[in-house]
Design an enzyme around this catalytic site. Structure first.
Site, PDB file in Angstrom:
ATOM      1  CB  CYS A  27      43.997  58.109  38.545  1.00 54.17           C
ATOM      2  SG  CYS A  27      44.817  56.333  38.224  1.00 54.17           S
TER       3      CYS A  27
ATOM      4  CB  CYS B 122      43.088  55.671  41.778  1.00 53.58           C
ATOM      5  SG  CYS B 122      41.929  55.126  40.433  1.00 53.58           S
TER       6      CYS B 122
ATOM      7  CB  CYS C 121      37.742  40.217  30.979  1.00 49.75           C
ATOM      8  SG  CYS C 121      36.384  40.472  29.894  1.00 49.75           S
TER       9      CYS C 121
END
Length: 194
Positions: A91, A140, A160
Protein backbone atom coordinates in the site's frame (compact mmCIF):
# COMPACT_ATOMS: atom_id res chain seq x y z
CA UNK A 1 -5.95 -19.30 31.64
CA UNK A 2 -6.41 -18.66 27.90
CA UNK A 3 -2.67 -19.18 27.37
CA UNK A 4 -2.82 -22.57 29.06
CA UNK A 5 -5.81 -23.57 26.95
CA UNK A 6 -4.01 -22.52 23.75
CA UNK A 7 -0.90 -24.43 24.78
CA UNK A 8 -2.99 -27.49 25.68
CA UNK A 9 -4.77 -27.33 22.33
CA UNK A 10 -1.43 -26.99 20.55
CA UNK A 11 0.04 -29.99 22.38
CA UNK A 12 -3.07 -32.11 21.71
CA UNK A 13 -3.14 -31.23 18.01
CA UNK A 14 0.60 -31.67 17.71
CA UNK A 15 0.52 -35.16 19.22
CA UNK A 16 -2.62 -36.12 17.27
CA UNK A 17 -0.74 -35.40 14.06
CA UNK A 18 2.19 -37.51 15.22
CA UNK A 19 4.62 -34.66 15.57
CA UNK A 20 6.13 -35.72 18.90
CA UNK A 21 7.19 -33.25 21.54
CA UNK A 22 6.23 -29.68 20.66
CA UNK A 23 9.36 -28.30 22.27
CA UNK A 24 11.71 -30.32 20.07
CA UNK A 25 10.04 -30.78 16.68
CA UNK A 26 8.94 -28.05 14.33
CA UNK A 27 5.15 -28.36 14.10
CA UNK A 28 3.46 -29.32 10.86
CA UNK A 29 0.19 -27.63 11.76
CA UNK A 30 -1.33 -25.01 9.47
CA UNK A 31 -0.21 -21.45 10.21
CA UNK A 32 -3.86 -20.51 10.75
CA UNK A 33 -3.88 -22.66 13.88
CA UNK A 34 -0.47 -21.61 15.13
CA UNK A 35 0.04 -18.12 13.76
CA UNK A 36 -0.43 -14.61 14.89
CA UNK A 37 -3.44 -13.64 16.92
CA UNK A 38 -4.57 -10.75 14.78
CA UNK A 39 -7.35 -8.91 16.51
CA UNK A 40 -8.07 -6.44 13.71
CA UNK A 41 -10.56 -7.94 11.24
CA UNK A 42 -10.54 -5.05 8.78
CA UNK A 43 -7.78 -2.68 7.72
CA UNK A 44 -8.17 0.94 6.57
CA UNK A 45 -6.87 -0.02 3.09
CA UNK A 46 -7.76 -3.26 1.36
CA UNK A 47 -7.13 -4.77 -2.06
CA UNK A 48 -8.81 -7.72 -3.79
CA UNK A 49 -6.58 -10.81 -3.63
CA UNK A 50 -6.76 -11.18 -7.42
CA UNK A 51 -5.38 -7.66 -7.85
CA UNK A 52 -2.54 -8.41 -5.43
CA UNK A 53 -1.69 -11.64 -7.25
CA UNK A 54 -1.35 -9.66 -10.47
CA UNK A 55 0.47 -6.66 -9.00
CA UNK A 56 2.93 -8.42 -6.68
CA UNK A 57 5.58 -10.95 -7.53
CA UNK A 58 4.99 -14.47 -6.18
CA UNK A 59 7.55 -13.86 -3.41
CA UNK A 60 5.97 -10.55 -2.40
CA UNK A 61 2.52 -12.10 -2.34
CA UNK A 62 3.73 -15.10 -0.31
CA UNK A 63 5.45 -12.92 2.30
CA UNK A 64 2.81 -10.20 2.65
CA UNK A 65 -0.40 -12.20 2.23
CA UNK A 66 0.54 -15.72 3.36
CA UNK A 67 2.92 -14.66 6.16
CA UNK A 68 5.91 -16.22 4.43
CA UNK A 69 9.59 -15.54 5.03
CA UNK A 70 12.28 -15.07 2.44
CA UNK A 71 15.59 -16.88 2.95
CA UNK A 72 18.22 -14.96 4.87
CA UNK A 73 20.66 -12.85 2.82
CA UNK A 74 18.55 -13.18 -0.37
CA UNK A 75 16.47 -10.00 -0.23
CA UNK A 76 17.43 -7.10 -2.46
CA UNK A 77 17.18 -4.51 0.32
CA UNK A 78 19.21 -6.33 2.94
CA UNK A 79 22.46 -4.63 1.92
CA UNK A 80 20.90 -1.40 0.62
CA UNK A 81 22.77 1.60 2.02
CA UNK A 82 21.03 4.34 0.02
CA UNK A 83 19.31 7.17 1.87
CA UNK A 84 15.54 7.17 1.65
CA UNK A 85 12.28 5.73 2.91
CA UNK A 86 11.22 2.09 3.17
CA UNK A 87 7.52 1.62 2.43
CA UNK A 88 4.97 -1.18 2.48
CA UNK A 89 5.14 -2.89 -0.92
CA UNK A 90 1.37 -3.47 -0.86
CA UNK A 91 0.00 0.00 0.00
CA UNK A 92 3.07 2.32 -0.07
CA UNK A 93 2.69 3.42 3.57
CA UNK A 94 6.01 4.90 4.80
CA UNK A 95 7.43 2.57 7.47
CA UNK A 96 11.14 3.14 8.10
CA UNK A 97 13.80 5.73 7.37
CA UNK A 98 17.23 4.67 6.16
CA UNK A 99 18.55 6.58 9.21
CA UNK A 100 17.24 3.79 11.46
CA UNK A 101 18.50 0.84 9.37
CA UNK A 102 21.39 -1.17 10.78
CA UNK A 103 23.28 -4.37 9.98
CA UNK A 104 22.03 -6.92 12.49
CA UNK A 105 23.84 -9.81 10.80
CA UNK A 106 20.51 -11.65 10.60
CA UNK A 107 20.23 -11.61 6.80
CA UNK A 108 17.13 -9.40 6.71
CA UNK A 109 16.79 -5.63 6.69
CA UNK A 110 16.73 -4.46 10.30
CA UNK A 111 15.56 -1.16 11.76
CA UNK A 112 15.66 0.19 15.32
CA UNK A 113 12.73 2.60 14.98
CA UNK A 114 9.63 3.42 12.94
CA UNK A 115 8.89 6.58 10.98
CA UNK A 116 5.59 6.84 12.90
CA UNK A 117 4.54 4.71 15.85
CA UNK A 118 1.17 4.01 14.25
CA UNK A 119 2.63 2.75 10.93
CA UNK A 120 3.02 -0.83 12.18
CA UNK A 121 0.71 -3.07 14.17
CA UNK A 122 2.29 -5.72 16.39
CA UNK A 123 0.58 -8.93 17.48
CA UNK A 124 1.55 -12.15 19.21
CA UNK A 125 2.73 -14.91 16.85
CA UNK A 126 2.83 -18.47 18.20
CA UNK A 127 3.88 -20.20 14.97
CA UNK A 128 6.48 -22.97 15.09
CA UNK A 129 5.92 -23.58 18.79
CA UNK A 130 7.49 -20.32 19.97
CA UNK A 131 6.35 -16.85 20.86
CA UNK A 132 7.38 -13.95 18.65
CA UNK A 133 5.89 -10.54 17.89
CA UNK A 134 4.65 -10.17 14.31
CA UNK A 135 4.92 -6.78 12.60
CA UNK A 136 2.23 -5.93 10.03
CA UNK A 137 1.43 -2.79 8.09
CA UNK A 138 -1.20 -0.92 10.09
CA UNK A 139 -2.90 0.28 6.89
CA UNK A 140 -3.32 -2.91 4.84
CA UNK A 141 -2.36 -5.72 7.23
CA UNK A 142 0.55 -6.96 5.09
CA UNK A 143 2.93 -9.24 6.96
CA UNK A 144 6.31 -7.51 7.21
CA UNK A 145 8.37 -9.55 9.65
CA UNK A 146 8.93 -9.61 13.40
CA UNK A 147 9.93 -7.30 16.24
CA UNK A 148 12.66 -8.34 18.67
CA UNK A 149 14.00 -6.61 21.78
CA UNK A 150 17.70 -7.05 20.94
CA UNK A 151 18.33 -3.95 18.83
CA UNK A 152 20.76 -1.09 19.36
CA UNK A 153 20.24 2.05 21.40
CA UNK A 154 18.33 4.23 21.76
CA UNK A 155 15.24 1.99 21.33
CA UNK A 156 16.66 -1.50 21.92
CA UNK A 157 14.27 -2.74 19.22
CA UNK A 158 15.02 -4.72 16.06
CA UNK A 159 12.34 -4.73 13.40
CA UNK A 160 13.47 -7.73 11.34
CA UNK A 161 11.67 -7.19 8.02
CA UNK A 162 11.48 -9.20 4.78
CA UNK A 163 12.83 -7.31 1.75
CA UNK A 164 9.92 -8.71 -0.27
CA UNK A 165 7.48 -6.76 1.92
CA UNK A 166 9.25 -3.45 1.35
CA UNK A 167 9.42 -0.82 -1.34
CA UNK A 168 12.16 1.80 -1.29
CA UNK A 169 12.01 5.46 -2.23
CA UNK A 170 15.44 7.02 -2.57
CA UNK A 171 15.88 10.42 -0.92
CA UNK A 172 16.59 12.18 -4.21
CA UNK A 173 14.18 10.13 -6.36
CA UNK A 174 10.93 11.64 -7.54
CA UNK A 175 9.22 8.27 -8.09
CA UNK A 176 8.77 5.23 -5.91
CA UNK A 177 11.26 2.43 -6.30
CA UNK A 178 10.52 -1.21 -5.82
CA UNK A 179 12.09 -3.77 -3.54
CA UNK A 180 15.66 -4.39 -4.56
CA UNK A 181 16.31 -0.77 -5.46
CA UNK A 182 15.19 -0.93 -9.11
CA UNK A 183 13.17 2.05 -10.27
CA UNK A 184 9.46 1.62 -11.00
CA UNK A 185 8.06 -1.74 -11.99
CA UNK A 186 8.92 -4.31 -14.59
CA UNK A 187 7.93 -3.15 -18.08
CA UNK A 188 7.11 -6.67 -19.20
CA UNK A 189 4.49 -7.69 -16.65
CA UNK A 190 3.81 -4.66 -14.43
CA UNK A 191 4.89 -6.54 -11.30
CA UNK A 192 7.26 -5.15 -8.77
CA UNK A 193 10.69 -6.61 -9.37
CA UNK A 194 12.53 -8.71 -6.81
Amino acid sequence: MAGLLRRGLFVALHHALGQGSYSVCRPALPAVLLGARRTKKTWPVSFPQEELKKRLTPAQYHVTQERGTESAFTGGLTLNKDEGTYTCVVCSTPLFSSDTKFDSGSGWPSFFDLMKEESITVTDDFSYGMHRVEATCSQCGAHLGHLFEDGPRPTGKRYCINSASLGFQAKDATSSTSEGGAAGSSASDGKTEL
